[in-house]
Write a protein that holds these residues in place. Structure first.
Motif, PDB file in Angstrom:
ATOM      1  N   LEU A  90       0.866  -1.257   0.005  1.00  0.00           N
ATOM      2  CA  LEU A  90      -0.140  -0.029  -0.075  1.00  0.00           C
ATOM      3  C   LEU A  90       0.793   1.144  -0.053  1.00  0.00           C
ATOM      4  CD1 LEU A  90      -2.830  -0.933   2.573  1.00  0.00           C
ATOM      5  CD2 LEU A  90      -3.118  -1.082   0.225  1.00  0.00           C
ATOM      6  N   GLU A  91       2.033   1.085   0.218  1.00  0.00           N
ATOM      7  CA  GLU A  91       2.867   2.207   0.434  1.00  0.00           C
ATOM      8  C   GLU A  91       2.902   3.011  -0.878  1.00  0.00           C
ATOM      9  OE1 GLU A  91       7.591   3.539   1.517  1.00  0.00           O
ATOM     10  OE2 GLU A  91       6.926   1.364   1.384  1.00  0.00           O
ATOM     11  N   GLY A  92       2.700   4.457  -1.025  1.00  0.00           N
ATOM     12  CA  GLY A  92       2.586   5.160  -2.013  1.00  0.00           C
ATOM     13  C   GLY A  92       1.441   5.243  -2.804  1.00  0.00           C
ATOM     14  N   GLN A  93       0.625   4.374  -2.434  1.00  0.00           N
ATOM     15  CA  GLN A  93      -0.733   4.221  -3.148  1.00  0.00           C
ATOM     16  C   GLN A  93      -1.925   5.321  -2.744  1.00  0.00           C
ATOM     17  OE1 GLN A  93      -0.857   1.977  -5.777  1.00  0.00           O
ATOM     18  NE2 GLN A  93       1.212   1.576  -5.351  1.00  0.00           N
ATOM     19  N   ALA A  94      -3.045   5.352  -3.351  1.00  0.00           N
ATOM     20  CA  ALA A  94      -3.921   5.976  -2.936  1.00  0.00           C
ATOM     21  C   ALA A  94      -4.990   5.226  -2.299  1.00  0.00           C
ATOM     22  CB  ALA A  94      -4.736   6.962  -4.319  1.00  0.00           C
ATOM     23  N   ASN A 102      -8.763   1.416  12.512  1.00  0.00           N
ATOM     24  CA  ASN A 102      -8.229   0.274  12.239  1.00  0.00           C
ATOM     25  C   ASN A 102      -7.157   0.196  11.200  1.00  0.00           C
ATOM     26  OD1 ASN A 102     -11.787  -0.528  12.098  1.00  0.00           O
ATOM     27  ND2 ASN A 102     -10.249  -0.615  13.670  1.00  0.00           N
ATOM     28  N   ALA A 103      -7.441   1.094  10.246  1.00  0.00           N
ATOM     29  CA  ALA A 103      -6.317   1.283   9.023  1.00  0.00           C
ATOM     30  C   ALA A 103      -4.828   1.836   9.829  1.00  0.00           C
ATOM     31  CB  ALA A 103      -6.695   2.514   8.160  1.00  0.00           C
ATOM     32  N   GLU A 104      -5.201   2.804  10.735  1.00  0.00           N
ATOM     33  CA  GLU A 104      -3.931   3.175  11.248  1.00  0.00           C
ATOM     34  C   GLU A 104      -3.058   2.301  11.814  1.00  0.00           C
ATOM     35  OE1 GLU A 104      -3.180   7.506  13.082  1.00  0.00           O
ATOM     36  OE2 GLU A 104      -4.561   6.307  14.381  1.00  0.00           O
ATOM     37  N   GLN A 105      -3.900   1.356  12.840  1.00  0.00           N
ATOM     38  CA  GLN A 105      -3.221   0.303  13.595  1.00  0.00           C
ATOM     39  C   GLN A 105      -2.694  -0.676  12.688  1.00  0.00           C
ATOM     40  OE1 GLN A 105      -6.487  -0.367  16.164  1.00  0.00           O
ATOM     41  NE2 GLN A 105      -5.703   1.241  17.574  1.00  0.00           N
ATOM     42  N   LEU A 108       4.401   0.912   8.458  1.00  0.00           N
ATOM     43  CA  LEU A 108       3.777   2.184   7.767  1.00  0.00           C
ATOM     44  C   LEU A 108       3.123   2.969   8.564  1.00  0.00           C
ATOM     45  CD1 LEU A 108       2.456   0.257   4.311  1.00  0.00           C
ATOM     46  CD2 LEU A 108       4.766   1.129   4.526  1.00  0.00           C
ATOM     47  N   THR A 109       2.760   4.271   8.183  1.00  0.00           N
ATOM     48  CA  THR A 109       2.126   5.081   8.760  1.00  0.00           C
ATOM     49  C   THR A 109       1.038   5.851   7.418  1.00  0.00           C
ATOM     50  OG1 THR A 109       3.472   7.207   8.284  1.00  0.00           O
ATOM     51  CG2 THR A 109       4.095   5.741  10.177  1.00  0.00           C
ATOM     52  N   MET A 110       0.117   6.738   8.136  1.00  0.00           N
ATOM     53  CA  MET A 110      -0.716   7.492   7.084  1.00  0.00           C
ATOM     54  C   MET A 110       0.310   8.175   6.376  1.00  0.00           C
ATOM     55  SD  MET A 110      -3.875   6.717   7.294  1.00  0.00           S
ATOM     56  CE  MET A 110      -4.737   5.743   8.422  1.00  0.00           C
ATOM     57  N   ASP A 111       1.391   8.755   6.768  1.00  0.00           N
ATOM     58  CA  ASP A 111       2.166   9.516   5.703  1.00  0.00           C
ATOM     59  C   ASP A 111       2.873   8.647   4.677  1.00  0.00           C
ATOM     60  OD1 ASP A 111       1.805  11.645   7.255  1.00  0.00           O
ATOM     61  OD2 ASP A 111       3.574  11.472   8.656  1.00  0.00           O
ATOM     62  N   ASP A 112       2.772   7.549   4.908  1.00  0.00           N
ATOM     63  CA  ASP A 112       3.297   6.421   3.730  1.00  0.00           C
ATOM     64  C   ASP A 112       2.550   6.282   2.540  1.00  0.00           C
ATOM     65  OD1 ASP A 112       5.792   6.366   4.906  1.00  0.00           O
ATOM     66  OD2 ASP A 112       5.055   4.771   6.139  1.00  0.00           O
ATOM     67  N   ILE A 113       1.063   6.659   2.555  1.00  0.00           N
ATOM     68  CA  ILE A 113       0.223   6.402   1.715  1.00  0.00           C
ATOM     69  C   ILE A 113      -0.436   7.755   1.336  1.00  0.00           C
ATOM     70  CG2 ILE A 113      -0.482   3.994   2.381  1.00  0.00           C
ATOM     71  CD1 ILE A 113      -2.925   5.183   3.788  1.00  0.00           C
TER      72      ILE A 113
END
Length: 323
Positions: free
Chosen positions: A145-149, A162-165, A172-177
């Motif tokens: 998922l890294e770099g994806q929308a 849930n997504a964050e955890q 990964l973090t939210m900053d990576d997507i």
């Protein structure tokens, strides 16, 4: 020293008048155990493409019939927003997730401060975290998922947490997507149109929005690694390992390993013990009147699964009677 008869009569009258003045402002009286018994109540559900909304409409009918209360099921942004509405007394009953309820009571993640006027009726069914993508996206793992929308859920939803955890235990973090805050329907439309690459959807399976997408597109659901699942459950005990069976959606030919939390009903603490007792009794004893397929998973045996916080005294009284 004996009290005179006029004194006793006057004192009794004061007690009666005091009791008569304890009614609520919504036209409902107080239950025998104290608390509100409104004639009208709002039940907050979720988006129209998820499980909460259609199931909530049927549950509202059953609970309303059992208590002779008019209960209106309303669409909403789901879990976190629903609890915020309970805090501000905009509704009396709400769908949420066990993990979001725990966060609300602690005042963490989506909540700036603890919500102190809510408690549980009980758990309903497992809510599966589904990472949905298209079959030709090339996304096979959470790390992909890294770099994806990626849609991470509507603002205020439990899906976001849930997504964050899940991203966290996968490094990964939210900053990576490229995070997109979309509802379930918007997520599946985005996948269909190619505007996003994947979407986190937390809902009972099969989920209507995903079923609709699978009817027009070849879909895939990302499996989590055993290591990520174990790390997530160790860190956040309200999760449980869960398998999405092959054939759940059109074109889904293999099992998918993921996690789930429980959907549940929360109420405001000011509702009377007697009213919540009757709501709880109807919820677990009249599932045969609910045509939604999730009614088969609403069981007394799992009513307290994932609940590590206060249960409303009315619901607890019902559970105690069943032991």
């Amino acid at each position: 020293m004996k009290k005179s008869l006029p004194y006793l009569v006057a004192f009794s009258a004061i007690l009666v008048l005091g009791a008569c003045n304890n009614g609520d402002d919504n036209g409902g009286g107080d239950g025998e155990a104290g608390g509100d018994e409104p004639e009208f109540m709002n039940l907050l559900t979720g988006g129209t493409g998820g499980t909460y909304y259609p199931l909530g409409g049927e549950i509202a009918n059953v609970l309303g019939d059992a208590t002779e209360t008019s209960i209106d099921a309303q669409s909403s942004n789901a879990s976190a927003d629903n609890l915020a509405s309970l805090r501000s007394n905009e509704a009396e009953i709400a769908f949420t997730q066990t993990d979001v309820m725990s966060n609300a009571i602690e005042g963490i993640n989506s909540f700036d401060e603890p919500i102190e006027n809510i408690s549980a009726i009980g758990s309903l069914y497992p809510e599966t975290i589904q990472i949905v993508t298209t079959a030709d996206s090339g996304i096979e793992t959470v790390e992909d998922l890294e770099g994806q929308a990626v849609s991470v859920g509507a603002p205020g939803s439990g899906t976001y947490v849930n997504a964050e955890q899940i991203l966290e235990v996968s490094g990964l973090t939210m900053d990576d997507i490229n995070a997109q805050h979309l509802s379930f329907d918007e997520s599946t439309s985005g996948l269909q149109d190619g505007n996003i690459d994947a979407a986190f959807i937390t809902a009972g399976t099969p989920t209507g929005a995903v079923e609709g997408l699978s009817a027009t597109n070849d879909i895939a659901i990302v499996s989590m690694s055993d290591e990520s699942i174990n790390n997530l459950v160790d860190q956040y005990p309200y999760y449980a390992a869960y398998t999405i069976e092959s054939g759940t959606y059109a074109g889904l030919d293999e099992e998918v390993n993921t996690v789930a939390v429980y959907a549940m009903l929360a109420v405001t603490n000011n509702l009377s013990e007697d009213l919540v007792y009757e709501l709880t009794k109807a919820l677990y004893e009249r599932t045969d009147e609910i045509s939604h397929e999730k009614s088969n998973e609403i069981l007394l045996e799992t009513a307290q699964e994932g609940i590590g916080f206060d249960i409303h005294p009315g619901a607890q009284r019902y559970y105690d009677e069943q032991e």
